[in-house]
Design an enzyme around this catalytic site. Sequence first.
Site, PDB file in Angstrom:
ATOM      1  N   ASN A  41     -37.055 -29.847  -9.529  1.00 42.40           N
ATOM      2  CA  ASN A  41     -36.826 -29.173  -8.245  1.00 42.40           C
ATOM      3  C   ASN A  41     -37.453 -29.915  -7.066  1.00 42.40           C
ATOM      4  O   ASN A  41     -37.341 -29.458  -5.935  1.00 42.40           O
ATOM      5  CB  ASN A  41     -37.335 -27.735  -8.308  1.00 42.40           C
ATOM      6  N   HIS A  42     -38.132 -31.013  -7.330  1.00 41.08           N
ATOM      7  CA  HIS A  42     -38.604 -31.878  -6.243  1.00 41.08           C
ATOM      8  C   HIS A  42     -37.607 -33.038  -6.162  1.00 41.08           C
ATOM      9  O   HIS A  42     -37.489 -33.809  -7.109  1.00 41.08           O
ATOM     10  CB  HIS A  42     -40.003 -32.432  -6.525  1.00 41.08           C
ATOM     11  N   VAL A  43     -36.936 -33.158  -5.044  1.00 42.51           N
ATOM     12  CA  VAL A  43     -35.833 -34.119  -4.920  1.00 42.51           C
ATOM     13  C   VAL A  43     -36.096 -35.019  -3.713  1.00 42.51           C
ATOM     14  O   VAL A  43     -36.518 -34.533  -2.664  1.00 42.51           O
ATOM     15  CB  VAL A  43     -34.488 -33.381  -4.742  1.00 42.51           C
TER      16      VAL A  43
END
Lengths: 217, 528
Positions: free
Chosen positions: B464-466
């Site tokens: 979820n960290h992009v």
Amino acid sequence: MLTALLLIAFAFLVHRRFLSGYAPPPPGLAVLHRGEATFIDAAAEVLFPGGGSLPVAGIEAQLPHYVDRHLAALPRAQRFQIRALLLLFEHGTLLFPGDEPGGRRRFSSLSAAARVSILARLSKHPNRHARLVFMALRAVLTLGYLGHPGNLCALGVAPFEIQPGVSDAELLFPRIGGLVSSIRYEPEDRTDPALLGPLDPHGPRHRAYARAHPGRR
Amino acid sequence: MPSDPGPDAASEDWLVAARERVRVFAQYEGAFREEADVVVVGSGPCGAVAAYELAAAGHDVILLEEGPPFTVRDFELDGNLSMTRTMREGGLRMTRGTVMPTMQAIALGGGSLVNSAICVRPPDAVFDRWATGFDLERTNRAELDPHFDAIATFLGIAPTPDEVQGRRNLLFRDACNALGVSSEPIERSVRGCRGSGECFTGCRSRAKQSMDVSYVPAALRAGARVFTSVQVQQVHSIGRRVTGVSGQVVAPFSRGSRRGRSHHFRIDARAIVLAAGCTATPVLLKQSGDLANASGQVGENLQFHPGLAIAGIFPEPVDPQFGATQGYQSLAFLEEGFKLETLWAPPPLLSMRFPGFGEELLSHFAEIPQMAVWDAIVSANRSLGRVRARWRSLDPVLHWAIHPEDVAILRRSLKVIAELFFAAGARKILPGVQGIAEVMTSLDQARILDSDAVRPENLVLGGNHVFCTTRMHGDPTRGVVDEDGRCHDLENLYIADTGIFPQCPSVNPMLTGMALARRQARLLGQRL
């Protein structure tokens, strides 16, 4: 003429396989049709059998309603994927029949033992994709089963009963669908959670959950 | 320059005027056109900070958000149903290639509404890598610390106190202590956490300082206008200047359907800040005539912090529902490429990958009261992908592949988490990896986690960290924006989201994104 007869016969077989013979669906479904609802109950019965450590069995957890609510909230593409998964399981017995006479019947028409056998095969299947299909179905139904208020309360992991806070967001924005003029909060309504302190780990649970499990606070 | 007001600094006179500057779905009665000095697209942490800074500097700012504002009474307690309401694609977005779920919020406040408020400053080594690899001279701790400090003051960022850690977080601390591994309480943007463990479905206590309760109200107080339920579909430009954005009003929860779209709008502005998120901003640029893409880097270089988690079962109850959602971390392994954290989420979401079915599965469910979950996020700098626009849609298609060297880091992190669990006294762990033992009861058994037996396709990852899809680079031929976040190709188009990170930052990115946004908003404010 022969072609027409063959088409009629084909249509009859398709209708019989895919549409007929299902019990009426439980009332209140918006998306699921009766076949999908029947399949969900049939799968839930063997995935989450009764008499175990949780108070609500799969067949009692109203999973068709939960899945229906989930599907209704999803975008079309994702809704299609989940419905395709249900269809694949219900009729996958044509290609991967159950271990009993008549094993090619619909999954929901098989005995519980035959359904268990199919799920056991898939869960340990050497092909990764077959296992993934099993895991996907289990995930979709686990969300509703374990999320059932009765089960969460029994495990002591239901959401806490909390007095909802009032922040600048509540002062500035209406509830979804409402107008700004509908906001009823004023600055003096603002709450400070720091004044309330930590919750009691064993404290009361959200009333909607606690109602489903009267044995707990 | 404006100073950052604390939450109690302003008088209450602002409220009536601020409400008049808010637009929600029910208020749109027809097509509209507006003008502003700056339009900010996206109200997540970066966009909200940019909007506030620019408004506080006296500029006329319009902040646009496709999602609705959520009040406490709009939160859904069921984790799965909450995701369908707050996440794009119903929370079921997946990468192609290496298949991995990845989520993007659609709500006022963006991801801050449903994340666990972790605020970590990257170590110097991260900025050193960025400086040397991407021709960046001013993006370092010394330059950014004043911005980190100001945001920390504004949001009340502080280490998670022991009284709301809960046992599952403190067990992690104890495990680290037992093994001589450094650990610390996670710094979060929270005021008065009560330990409800429900950051991911929205903080009902309103202790979490998500953007909708912090920077967006501050921007309104400073004079910004906030339009929600508006989907920006195009950025307009003439030559080297952008002139405005246009799009349509969208009904809340219309899930991208055409029927959910209604009135058209256009907003003309002297400058535009795109803060739509790392996966949406490149799609918007592509859909706007391949804007800002002379370098060919728009949508390229996609990176994640792929994460994985292990559930540990302890002999006694740990009351896992109580405690900060993510309260403890260890940065001891950053140089090896991973960060360790504690984690909690609605139990049905955590339990989806428990093994088996029938009685076996139920027996695992029954152990949830004794369960803690710890995770690792990996600095997967070698694992790259790209973002493409889906046909006739603003939803992205994400291609991404895990690199073998990053798989090795993931394996190593699994083994370290297993060691921590057994050091803390867990009687068994559920590693959640396909193709190996589903339940492990000893460290000897867990040694397999750091071996080739753990095949990449059998890891259950989440990301979820992009990052990096509009990366910052000093060389205009190799990056999309310069060090100030301004597009190399356009004089007045800025990007303020994690897409501008040149590489993944090794730690949770929200604070870094906000600090960069604050810096560039102040620069933009001076240039206007």
